[in-house]
Design a protein around this motif. Sequence first.
Motif, PDB file in Angstrom:
ATOM      1  N   GLN A  45      -7.216  -2.062   2.813  1.00  0.00           N
ATOM      2  CA  GLN A  45      -8.238  -3.055   3.717  1.00  0.00           C
ATOM      3  C   GLN A  45      -9.167  -3.266   2.699  1.00  0.00           C
ATOM      4  OE1 GLN A  45      -8.965  -1.968   8.064  1.00  0.00           O
ATOM      5  NE2 GLN A  45      -8.463  -0.015   7.371  1.00  0.00           N
ATOM      6  N   ARG A  46      -9.741  -4.701   3.053  1.00  0.00           N
ATOM      7  CA  ARG A  46     -10.832  -5.275   2.200  1.00  0.00           C
ATOM      8  C   ARG A  46     -11.687  -6.019   3.135  1.00  0.00           C
ATOM      9  NH1 ARG A  46      -9.201  -7.719  -3.420  1.00  0.00           N
ATOM     10  NH2 ARG A  46     -11.374  -6.811  -3.783  1.00  0.00           N
ATOM     11  N   TRP A  47     -12.962  -6.010   2.572  1.00  0.00           N
ATOM     12  CA  TRP A  47     -14.186  -6.987   3.256  1.00  0.00           C
ATOM     13  C   TRP A  47     -14.902  -7.819   2.361  1.00  0.00           C
ATOM     14  CZ3 TRP A  47     -12.569  -1.758   3.795  1.00  0.00           C
ATOM     15  CH2 TRP A  47     -12.212  -1.336   5.183  1.00  0.00           C
ATOM     16  N   GLY A  89      -8.095  -6.462  15.254  1.00  0.00           N
ATOM     17  CA  GLY A  89      -7.383  -7.705  14.365  1.00  0.00           C
ATOM     18  C   GLY A  89      -6.612  -8.898  15.094  1.00  0.00           C
ATOM     19  N   VAL A 100      -6.626   1.914  11.752  1.00  0.00           N
ATOM     20  CA  VAL A 100      -7.009   0.155  12.070  1.00  0.00           C
ATOM     21  C   VAL A 100      -8.419   0.173  12.590  1.00  0.00           C
ATOM     22  CG1 VAL A 100      -5.896  -1.681  12.932  1.00  0.00           C
ATOM     23  CG2 VAL A 100      -4.289   0.384  12.557  1.00  0.00           C
ATOM     24  N   ASP A 107       0.939  -1.117  -0.111  1.00  0.00           N
ATOM     25  CA  ASP A 107       0.088  -0.052   0.148  1.00  0.00           C
ATOM     26  C   ASP A 107       0.930   1.232  -0.097  1.00  0.00           C
ATOM     27  OD1 ASP A 107      -2.401  -1.416   0.047  1.00  0.00           O
ATOM     28  OD2 ASP A 107      -2.119  -1.952   2.251  1.00  0.00           O
ATOM     29  N   GLN A 152     -18.723  -3.792   5.369  1.00  0.00           N
ATOM     30  CA  GLN A 152     -18.286  -2.087   5.655  1.00  0.00           C
ATOM     31  C   GLN A 152     -19.091  -1.207   4.860  1.00  0.00           C
ATOM     32  OE1 GLN A 152     -15.624  -1.668   8.318  1.00  0.00           O
ATOM     33  NE2 GLN A 152     -16.613   0.275   7.781  1.00  0.00           N
ATOM     34  N   ARG A 196     -12.761  -2.041  -2.357  1.00  0.00           N
ATOM     35  CA  ARG A 196     -12.549  -2.607  -1.206  1.00  0.00           C
ATOM     36  C   ARG A 196     -13.504  -3.805  -1.011  1.00  0.00           C
ATOM     37  NH1 ARG A 196      -8.414  -1.523  -0.839  1.00  0.00           N
ATOM     38  NH2 ARG A 196      -8.810  -0.648  -2.987  1.00  0.00           N
TER      39      ARG A 196
END
Length: 286
Positions: free
Chosen positions: A217-219, A188, A171, A3, A122, A245
């Motif tokens: 971040q990914r969901w 996490g 975060v 990233d 999310q 994401r």
Amino acid sequence: VLDAPQLGVEQAAMVVESLPDGARLVLGGDPGVLWSAGAGRVFADLLAARICPQIASRTPDPGPVGELVSAVGVGELVSVDSPGHEVAVVPVRDPREAVHRTVQLIADSVPRAIGIPSEQTQVITPGHGGAVGTRVLNAALKERFNPGPGRFGGFDPGDRVAYSPQPGRTVLGRVVTGDAEGLHLDLGGAAVAVAPDDVERTLRHGWAVTAHQAVGQRWPAVVAVLPGDAGAALTRSWVYTAFGRAERHLSVVQGVGPALAEAVASVLPAPRTTRLPALLRAAARG
């Protein structure tokens, strides 16, 4: 460094200065996502300077979500075939309906139709303020999923939170408990204690976040909320970041009308004044 587009000039300088002589620095990242929250655009400048090896290795995600995100990346908003409801567009007329449909999607529609539980979905919206910003959405989502008096600085055990110990770094996690020492978080799997004096500065509720907070971040599922007053805030990189994401399902709460397609086609990020490419080329020649 993963990233790497999120590296501002100060962070990038710290990384480089920490390396011993002879070390190799590999920066990885998608140049299409939002730039760093801090000054500069180091990753883009390094690409523009062309003084070091570059390897293009992006493989688009499969399926309708990947097809949509790839099209956005090149400036096209396309209609994709979505036989498994991988992509859903939910038109709304006003902010109140946008909030209502967002809560409905997370609490009922996505778990029932897609099989993704609420805690793996999310919400992403353009800003913190406004009628459908993170503050309003988080209040509605807390009321639905974890109602409580907010007895620990506005938070309760079980709340989803966005923890930002420094600008540009967020975060996501949950509140475990609170006591005289502050709030105890599970980020996490990592336990973090936030002192009472730092709660207001570093913590927000995290059911809904901005695209800048979501970068990196990914969901399994994402609900991208685009209220009617968000048109001026939309850029291609914002849409690309927010939509990208999602791993399996993307719902778009669409209240901006044609402004979404216009942003994807033509609205690029505001330029940043930077001399880094010229300095890098000069250093390479010297």
